[in-house]
Design an enzyme around this catalytic site. Structure first.
Site, PDB file in Angstrom:
ATOM      1  N   GLN A  45       0.829  -1.202   0.000  1.00 16.81           N
ATOM      2  CA  GLN A  45       0.000   0.000   0.000  1.00 16.81           C
ATOM      3  C   GLN A  45       0.862   1.249   0.000  1.00 16.81           C
ATOM      4  OE1 GLN A  45      -0.694  -0.610   4.833  1.00 16.81           O
ATOM      5  NE2 GLN A  45      -2.364   0.195   3.623  1.00 16.81           N
TER       6      GLN A  45
ATOM      7  N   GLU B 209      -8.334   6.004   5.843  1.00 19.65           N
ATOM      8  CA  GLU B 209      -8.199   5.210   7.055  1.00 19.65           C
ATOM      9  C   GLU B 209      -7.946   6.066   8.291  1.00 19.65           C
ATOM     10  OE1 GLU B 209      -4.703   2.768   7.022  1.00 19.65           O
ATOM     11  OE2 GLU B 209      -5.218   1.790   8.890  1.00 19.65           O
TER      12      GLU B 209
END
Ligand SMILES: *[C@@H]1O[C@H](CO)[C@@H](O)[C@H](O)[C@H]1NC(C)=O
Ligand SMILES: *[C@@H]1O[C@H](CO)[C@@H](O)[C@H](O)[C@H]1NC(C)=O
Ligand SMILES: *[C@@H]1O[C@H](CO)[C@@H](O)[C@H](O)[C@H]1NC(C)=O
Ligand SMILES: CC(=O)N[C@H]1CO[C@H](CO)[C@@H](O)[C@@H]1O
Length: 265
Positions: free
Chosen positions: A115, A202
């Site tokens: 990521q 997030e």
């Protein structure tokens, strides 16, 4: 950034690499949320909000730490090797942080995530940004040469060259600046399965706890695409994840074509 003493110390220890604890929480909390969402414990207004949010053609899940879209499997017999998304760096408000990123795996394929993304930080009203990449379960590593400003358009691409090696590329579409980092799995057991592709904002974990969440307004991933060796998919049909903490739904996520809109409500 929060917990700066710890991180300054870490930065020295890790020879300048600005590392934060890993993002295990995100995956565990996601599972927990998917399993345990109990509508009877929710307030009525929240129930209605959840019903409304869930009323799309997309399957919807709720997570403590993630909001966005996940393609939970590639076409049969294929694996995801590239995920790309473009977004404009927002101006967050309210002390805290949040992180927008694209990634491969980490959902149903829970041993690893490749990521890369950008953190939005607000500290005593001062806004700052930093970019990073991570091959979970390793720590995230900052990319000090790529420091976005509000309003920049940033394209992020994660690409696996094998199940244990890959690259992340961050591009400033305003200037054409482009940074590519080589990344390796921290261990064999963190090999990618290539089963999930995601575009996420997030509430990330730092020092074993979630950071207080800043209000990022809206992050819109455009040109969102996940590729295998032989095909390319948009998030149309992806699973939508909304963030829910303390029985409050904090986001409104929608997907249309190759666009994933993640709004902090
Ligand atoms: C959601 O869908 C259900 C069943 O299709 C429908 O009864 C309900 O009115 C919808 N709610 C909203 C907010 O659209
Ligand atoms: C992108 O370019 C703009 C304009 O030159 C600059 O202000 C900004 O800092 C750059 N962002 C990144 C991420 O390099
Ligand atoms: C990444 O690997 C490629 C191929 O081995 C190499 O040419 C390149 O210099 C590496 N990039 C970095 C930033 O280490
Ligand atoms: C706010 C919240 O519930 N955060 C959770 C994120 O996930 C970790 C790991 O499951 C939990 O410990 C946190 O409580």
């Amino acid at each position: 950034m929060k917990l700066s003493t710890f991180f300054i110390a870490s930065a020295l220890v890790f020879s300048g690499a600005f590392a934060r604890p890993s993002r295990l929480a995100e995956r565990m909390a996601r599972r927990e949320a998917a399993r345990s969402g109990n509508p009877l414990q929710l307030s009525r207004s929240n129930e209605e909000l959840k019903a409304a949010l869930g009323n799309t053609t997309h399957p919807t899940e709720f997570s403590t730490n993630w909001s966005g879209a996940v393609i939970e499997s590639p076409p049969a017999g294929q694996t995801f090797t590239t995920v790309v998304g473009t977004f404009v760096i927002p101006t967050p408000s309210g002390n805290g942080a949040a992180s927008a990123w694209v990634g491969i795996d980490g959902d149903t394929a829970s041993n690893s995530i490749l990521q890369s993304g950008v953190d939005f930080n607000v500290n005593n009203g001062r806004v700052s940004y930093d970019s990073w990449f991570e091959w979970f379960p390793n720590f995230a590593i900052d990319i000090p040469s790529f420091v976005p400003s509000a309003g920049n358009t940033v394209r992020i691409t994660v690409h696996s060259t094998s199940t244990t090696t890959g690259t992340v590329t961050l591009e400033n579409l305003t200037t054409g600046q482009r940074v590519t980092e080589n990344v390796s799995a921290p261990s064999r057991s963190a090999a990618l399965a290539g089963q999930n592709a995601e575009w996420i904002v997030e509430d990330f974990e730092e020092n074993g706890g979630l950071v207080p969440l800043t209000n990022w307004g809206t992050v819109t991933f455009t040109g969102a695409q996940a590729s295998t060796a032989s095909s390319s998919l948009t998030p149309a049909g992806a699973t939508i994840i909304n963030m829910e903490q303390n029985n409050r739904v904090l986001t409104s996520v929608s997907v249309s074509g190759s666009t994933v809109t993640v709004r902090h409500t």
